[in-house]
Design an enzyme around this catalytic site. Sequence first.
Site, short mmCIF file in Angstrom:
data_model
loop_
_atom_site.label_atom_id
_atom_site.label_comp_id
_atom_site.label_asym_id
_atom_site.label_seq_id
_atom_site.Cartn_x
_atom_site.Cartn_y
_atom_site.Cartn_z
N ASP A 167 0.86 -1.19 0.00
CA ASP A 167 0.00 0.00 0.00
C ASP A 167 0.89 1.24 0.00
O ASP A 167 1.86 1.31 0.76
CB ASP A 167 -0.92 -0.01 1.25
CG ASP A 167 -2.03 1.02 1.13
OD1 ASP A 167 -1.72 2.22 0.94
OD2 ASP A 167 -3.21 0.64 1.23
N ILE A 168 0.58 2.17 -0.86
CA ILE A 168 1.42 3.36 -1.04
C ILE A 168 1.27 4.35 0.14
O ILE A 168 2.12 5.21 0.35
CB ILE A 168 1.09 4.04 -2.39
CG1 ILE A 168 2.24 4.87 -2.91
CG2 ILE A 168 -0.18 4.84 -2.33
CD1 ILE A 168 3.39 4.07 -3.41
N GLU A 181 -12.34 3.52 -1.32
CA GLU A 181 -11.62 4.41 -2.23
C GLU A 181 -11.48 3.82 -3.63
O GLU A 181 -11.71 4.51 -4.62
CB GLU A 181 -10.19 4.59 -1.70
CG GLU A 181 -9.89 5.92 -1.07
CD GLU A 181 -8.42 5.96 -0.63
OE1 GLU A 181 -7.53 5.76 -1.48
OE2 GLU A 181 -8.19 6.16 0.57
N HIS A 220 -9.99 -5.63 -2.68
CA HIS A 220 -8.64 -5.82 -2.14
C HIS A 220 -8.69 -6.09 -0.66
O HIS A 220 -9.57 -5.59 0.05
CB HIS A 220 -7.75 -4.60 -2.44
CG HIS A 220 -8.35 -3.29 -2.04
ND1 HIS A 220 -9.31 -2.64 -2.79
CD2 HIS A 220 -8.15 -2.52 -0.95
CE1 HIS A 220 -9.65 -1.51 -2.19
NE2 HIS A 220 -8.98 -1.41 -1.06
N HIS A 270 -6.53 -5.71 2.83
CA HIS A 270 -5.38 -5.08 3.49
C HIS A 270 -4.77 -6.08 4.46
O HIS A 270 -5.49 -6.65 5.30
CB HIS A 270 -5.83 -3.86 4.31
CG HIS A 270 -6.35 -2.70 3.54
ND1 HIS A 270 -5.60 -1.56 3.29
CD2 HIS A 270 -7.56 -2.47 2.97
CE1 HIS A 270 -6.32 -0.69 2.61
NE2 HIS A 270 -7.53 -1.22 2.40
#
Length: 131
Positions: A29-30, A88, A93, A95
Site C-alpha cells: 500500500d502506497i 476508495e 482488495h 489489506h
Amino acid sequence: MATIFSKIVNGQIPAYKIAEDDRYYAFLDINPLAEGHTLVIPKQEVDYLFDIDDDTLAGLTLFSKRVAKAIARAIPCKRVGVAVLGLEVPHAHIHLVPLNRESDIDFHKPKLQLTQERFVEIASAIAQEFK
Ligand code: AMP
C-alpha cells in the site's frame, strides 16, 4: 475503464510488487499504516469483495494467507491484521497490516512517509519470504 489496480497488474503504473500468480497480485500500500502494509487483489475486476465468485474468493483467501505468512517472516510483528474497506478503490482488495498493537490498524491515523528505497527494501524482504 481499467481500475488503478488493474493498471498496476498490467504494468501501466508502478507498484512495489510482493507476489503474483495467474489470478492474484500483492503489492505494498502506497499510504501504509505500518511497514509491510500490503494489498492483495484478484486480477479479475470486481468492485466488492463479497461479489467475487466463490472459487476466486477462496483462492484470494489462500493467496492472502501465503502473503501474510511472508509478511510475518519479514517484518517483526505479533500478528498480521486483515481489513477490507474498499471505500476508495472500486477493485476488491484485502489489506494485510503487521500489528503489534490494536492502534496499528487504525485507518484514521497519519500514514507513514517512506522513501522509495525503503518501499523497495520492504517489498523485496517480503517477496523473498513468499512461498
Ligand atoms: P480502500 O479502497 O478504502 O480500501 O483504500 C484503498 C487503498 O489503496 C488505500 O489504503 C490506498 O493507500 C491504496 N492505494 C491507492 N492507490 C494505490 C497505488 N497506486 N498503489 C498502492 N496502494 C494504493
